[in-house]
Write a protein that holds these residues in place. Sequence first.
Motif, short mmCIF file in Angstrom:
data_model
loop_
_atom_site.label_atom_id
_atom_site.label_comp_id
_atom_site.label_asym_id
_atom_site.label_seq_id
_atom_site.Cartn_x
_atom_site.Cartn_y
_atom_site.Cartn_z
N ALA A 1 113.38 40.84 2.58
CA ALA A 1 112.35 41.93 3.04
C ALA A 1 112.65 42.29 4.49
O ALA A 1 113.15 41.33 5.32
CB ALA A 1 110.86 41.34 3.08
N ASP A 2 112.19 43.30 4.91
CA ASP A 2 112.23 43.77 6.17
C ASP A 2 111.31 44.77 6.67
O ASP A 2 111.54 45.98 6.22
CB ASP A 2 113.91 44.18 6.54
N ILE A 3 110.28 44.53 7.39
CA ILE A 3 109.12 45.34 7.45
C ILE A 3 108.81 45.21 8.95
O ILE A 3 108.84 44.23 9.95
CB ILE A 3 107.94 44.62 7.02
N GLY B 1 117.98 53.39 9.05
CA GLY B 1 117.95 52.28 8.39
C GLY B 1 119.14 51.75 7.85
O GLY B 1 120.17 52.15 7.91
N HIS B 2 118.85 50.93 6.71
CA HIS B 2 120.13 50.33 6.04
C HIS B 2 119.64 49.82 4.45
O HIS B 2 118.66 49.82 4.19
CB HIS B 2 120.59 49.10 6.95
N HIS B 3 120.64 49.54 3.66
CA HIS B 3 120.61 48.85 2.64
C HIS B 3 119.92 47.42 2.66
O HIS B 3 120.20 46.87 3.75
CB HIS B 3 121.76 48.84 1.66
N THR C 1 119.89 41.26 4.96
CA THR C 1 119.09 42.29 5.51
C THR C 1 119.62 43.67 5.64
O THR C 1 119.04 44.60 5.54
CB THR C 1 118.58 41.65 6.86
N HIS C 2 120.87 43.46 6.35
CA HIS C 2 121.60 44.75 6.45
C HIS C 2 122.73 44.91 5.25
O HIS C 2 123.98 44.21 5.40
CB HIS C 2 122.39 44.70 7.91
N ASP C 3 122.34 45.08 4.07
CA ASP C 3 123.26 45.06 2.88
C ASP C 3 124.41 45.97 3.11
O ASP C 3 124.16 47.05 3.84
CB ASP C 3 122.39 45.13 1.49
N VAL D 1 116.58 50.78 0.35
CA VAL D 1 117.00 50.78 1.76
C VAL D 1 115.65 50.78 2.62
O VAL D 1 114.45 50.84 2.07
CB VAL D 1 117.55 52.46 2.00
N THR D 2 115.83 50.57 3.66
CA THR D 2 114.96 50.37 4.78
C THR D 2 114.78 51.94 5.53
O THR D 2 115.74 52.62 5.70
CB THR D 2 115.10 49.48 5.99
N ILE D 3 113.74 52.29 5.88
CA ILE D 3 113.31 53.63 6.68
C ILE D 3 112.66 53.32 7.86
O ILE D 3 111.55 52.78 7.89
CB ILE D 3 112.70 54.65 5.86
N GLU D 4 113.27 53.07 9.02
CA GLU D 4 112.75 52.81 10.23
C GLU D 4 113.07 53.12 11.29
O GLU D 4 113.62 52.87 12.49
CB GLU D 4 113.24 51.10 10.36
N PRO D 5 112.37 54.56 11.64
CA PRO D 5 112.55 55.07 13.09
C PRO D 5 111.66 54.50 13.96
O PRO D 5 110.94 53.75 13.77
CB PRO D 5 111.90 56.57 12.58
N ILE E 1 108.60 51.76 13.04
CA ILE E 1 107.58 51.43 11.94
C ILE E 1 108.63 51.43 10.87
O ILE E 1 109.56 52.48 10.56
CB ILE E 1 106.60 52.63 11.63
N GLU E 2 108.55 50.51 9.83
CA GLU E 2 109.65 50.24 8.92
C GLU E 2 109.07 49.84 7.27
O GLU E 2 108.48 48.83 7.36
CB GLU E 2 110.84 48.99 9.33
N ASP E 3 109.51 50.49 6.45
CA ASP E 3 109.31 50.12 5.09
C ASP E 3 110.51 50.02 4.10
O ASP E 3 111.34 50.43 4.46
CB ASP E 3 108.15 51.12 4.39
#
Length: 406
Positions: free
Chosen positions: A270-272, A335-337, A342-344, A358-362, A375-377
């Motif tokens: 996970a990556d939050i 973000g990333h897969h 974590t960085h797939d 994917v993560t979305i983390e601006p 902020i990352e989900d």
Amino acid sequence: MRMLEGIPVSEYAKRREKLLRSLKGSVGIVFGGDHAPPLRGDWDPDFNFLYLTGILDEVGAMVFFDPTAPDPDKRVVLMLRPPNPEMDIWDGFREPLGKELREKTGFTSVMRVQMLPRLMTEAARRTKSLACLHPLAPYTAPVSRDYEMFQKVAARIPGCGIEDKSDLLTQMRQVKSPAEIKQIRAAIAATKVGIERLWSGLKPGVSERTLHQELIRGFEEAGSKRVAFDPIVGSGANAVVLHYKQNDMPTKDGDLMVLDCGASINGYAADITRAFPVNGKFSDRQREVFNAVLKAQEAAIRAVKPGARMMDADKAARRVLEKAGFGDFMPHGIGHHLGLETHDPGLYHEELKPGMVVTIEPGAYLPDEGIGVRIEDDILVTKTGNENLSKSVKKSAAEMERVGRS
Ligand code: GLY
Ligand code: MN
């Protein structure tokens, strides 16, 4: 032999069959990797090897793909190091080759690595085609292991060629199966427990280290045996350091904290990331930056859907940040897969497909003001759009002012 839990053995066999078909007759090999230094933690297998086998502790193992082998049971072979009873005293006892091991791993054929030169030569003479499956190295790094071996093989067999099929495993790994998505959901649930435990100890003066320890305790209580990556628990000026790792400063009244973390469950990450005021109250300026980043994140998440690309989500976030006056303050990508790593693996310009996560983390980072917000989900691409897998972790400005103890 230890294997990852959570993914059925039959799924690994299906992945290997799919790869075998995609090789279209070429020979391939996927290496598990060599030993980590003694007493320096677990050996981590190569992630492509792990994806194809689930095997966690067979240093030096490999999977050999020979699509035209006359015996169909020998088209995918697990190759293991020879037994070494003296090393077993140090590293643990290993099973002998046999039916039990074949059933446990789902391979129809398990051999020792000493067989490889003969099998490789036979296969290369038959197919005259060797396919690189490992990522190709940039010219500043050592040649990838399979390419290095294939150059030697091809030099000994007239007419034998080498092909680049290094995208095959990347493409397979990007689209997650239901069993994989279940593991990612579990990793997110454990991460949530850790984050909430950290929040329950949050107040000015408490050290980043103490909060870090609470976070890890929460992960472990929720069943996670390891972190997906070293957590970032950065307050005040530390929040602007993108991969801050020290996590050892006392927090101060008025600081904003960036918490970027992920538990690992059955090998999946996970990556939050959340940003919140240590004293329970944003300053006007902190709130302004926070709201811009949150709006940018919402715009980027809306852009995640089948057929869109990560670069579209990136542009959507940057448009919002630009308008808010923070256009020059996001030095990283959107973000990333997310998956076994974590960085797939995955590229910014490739189309998203259902099943990808994917993560979305601006973020926006203002070093001169000691304000950093990210902020990352974790977002699952669905047939109709997306599902925010980490949406149950609080994130609004009002919620962030209520998470701590002050
Ligand atoms: N969560 C750390 C990173 O994505 O780089
Ligand atoms: Mn991330």
